[in-house]
Write an enzyme that holds these catalytic residues in place. Structure first.
Site, short mmCIF file in Angstrom:
data_model
loop_
_atom_site.label_atom_id
_atom_site.label_comp_id
_atom_site.label_asym_id
_atom_site.label_seq_id
_atom_site.Cartn_x
_atom_site.Cartn_y
_atom_site.Cartn_z
N PHE A 199 -61.59 -57.43 -57.87
CA PHE A 199 -61.56 -58.39 -58.97
C PHE A 199 -60.80 -57.89 -60.20
O PHE A 199 -60.70 -58.60 -61.20
CB PHE A 199 -62.99 -58.78 -59.37
CG PHE A 199 -63.86 -57.61 -59.79
CD1 PHE A 199 -63.83 -57.14 -61.10
CD2 PHE A 199 -64.71 -57.00 -58.89
CE1 PHE A 199 -64.64 -56.07 -61.49
CE2 PHE A 199 -65.53 -55.93 -59.27
CZ PHE A 199 -65.48 -55.47 -60.59
N ASN A 202 -67.43 -64.94 -67.39
CA ASN A 202 -68.89 -64.90 -67.56
C ASN A 202 -69.33 -64.75 -69.02
O ASN A 202 -70.37 -64.16 -69.30
CB ASN A 202 -69.51 -63.83 -66.65
CG ASN A 202 -69.09 -62.43 -67.03
OD1 ASN A 202 -68.17 -62.25 -67.83
ND2 ASN A 202 -69.74 -61.43 -66.48
N HIS A 217 -69.46 -59.59 -72.39
CA HIS A 217 -69.61 -58.26 -71.81
C HIS A 217 -70.58 -57.49 -72.69
O HIS A 217 -70.57 -57.66 -73.91
CB HIS A 217 -68.25 -57.53 -71.79
CG HIS A 217 -68.41 -56.05 -71.52
ND1 HIS A 217 -68.56 -55.54 -70.26
CD2 HIS A 217 -68.53 -54.99 -72.38
CE1 HIS A 217 -68.73 -54.22 -70.34
NE2 HIS A 217 -68.71 -53.87 -71.61
N LYS A 261 -65.98 -63.30 -74.59
CA LYS A 261 -64.73 -63.36 -73.82
C LYS A 261 -63.87 -64.59 -74.21
O LYS A 261 -64.36 -65.53 -74.84
CB LYS A 261 -65.07 -63.34 -72.32
CG LYS A 261 -65.77 -62.03 -71.91
CD LYS A 261 -65.91 -61.90 -70.41
CE LYS A 261 -66.54 -60.56 -70.04
NZ LYS A 261 -66.56 -60.33 -68.57
N GLU A 271 -67.50 -47.36 -75.59
CA GLU A 271 -66.99 -48.72 -75.79
C GLU A 271 -66.95 -49.11 -77.27
O GLU A 271 -66.03 -49.81 -77.71
CB GLU A 271 -67.84 -49.71 -74.99
CG GLU A 271 -67.63 -49.56 -73.49
CD GLU A 271 -68.42 -50.56 -72.65
OE1 GLU A 271 -68.24 -50.56 -71.43
OE2 GLU A 271 -69.21 -51.35 -73.22
N TYR A 324 -61.47 -51.47 -69.09
CA TYR A 324 -62.15 -51.69 -67.81
C TYR A 324 -61.74 -50.66 -66.76
O TYR A 324 -61.81 -50.95 -65.56
CB TYR A 324 -61.86 -53.10 -67.31
CG TYR A 324 -62.70 -54.17 -67.98
CD1 TYR A 324 -64.09 -54.19 -67.85
CD2 TYR A 324 -62.12 -55.19 -68.73
CE1 TYR A 324 -64.88 -55.17 -68.44
CE2 TYR A 324 -62.90 -56.19 -69.33
CZ TYR A 324 -64.28 -56.16 -69.17
OH TYR A 324 -65.05 -57.14 -69.76
N THR A 371 -74.74 -60.66 -64.41
CA THR A 371 -73.27 -60.71 -64.42
C THR A 371 -72.77 -61.98 -63.74
O THR A 371 -71.84 -62.63 -64.20
CB THR A 371 -72.68 -59.47 -63.70
OG1 THR A 371 -73.24 -58.30 -64.30
CG2 THR A 371 -71.17 -59.43 -63.81
#
Ligand code: CMP
Length: 142
Positions: A59, A114, A117, A11, A128, A51, A93
């Protein structure tokens, strides 16, 4: 145990903090092989599509905003039981619950920031991976 592929995203906060190498080191040491890799910055629409399953959750907007703040590193990881193995290497997570030695215990800041992913099941891994990579750009050994 099946040979599998899974999608991994490093990320934006981890890319900008120079943590790409430290994170990939954990994947490789854990028995996963990088078979495709791409750095890119998601547009807002791309992040929303990726997502989509979380659309409407409290969130969601914060997640989309964070995921578009800078470049990410997308990878296809391959190996025996790769989907679960990647999840084990990433840790929970929520970084507060991540086991010592996991990527999230070491590199994550919060539930949203975090660090990484990873796909959660074979069907999502397939979707994905296809979101980021064409088959011809994956150097698979399976
Ligand atoms: P990721 O594996 O990228 O999948 C969805 C992301 O939403 C998740 O990691 C977190 O970064 C973020 N997120 C923020 N809050 C939550 C929450 N309460 N539950 C699950 N995911 C959350």
């Amino acid at each position: 145990m099946p040979q599998e592929q899974t999608l991994s995203l490093i990320k934006p906060s981890s890319v900008s903090a120079n943590q790409i190498g430290g994170i990939i080191n954990k994947f490789e040491k854990g028995g996963l092989k990088v078979v495709a890799m791409k750095m890119l910055r998601l547009t807002e629409n791309q992040a929303r599509d990726f997502y989509d399953v979380h659309r409407g959750k409290p969130f969601f907007d914060e997640l989309i905003s964070f995921m578009t703040t800078g470049p990410i590193l997308a990878q296809v990881l391959e190996g025996e039981n790769a989907i679960q193995k990647n999840r084990d290497i990433m840790g929970s997570t929520n970084p507060a619950e991540a086991a010592p030695g996991t990527v999230r215990a070491e590199f994550a800041h919060s539930m949203t920031e975090n660090a990484v992913h990873g796909s959660d099941a074979p069907e999502t891994a397939e979707t994905e991976i296809a979101f980021f990579f064409e088959k011809k750009d994956i150097y698979s050994n399976i």
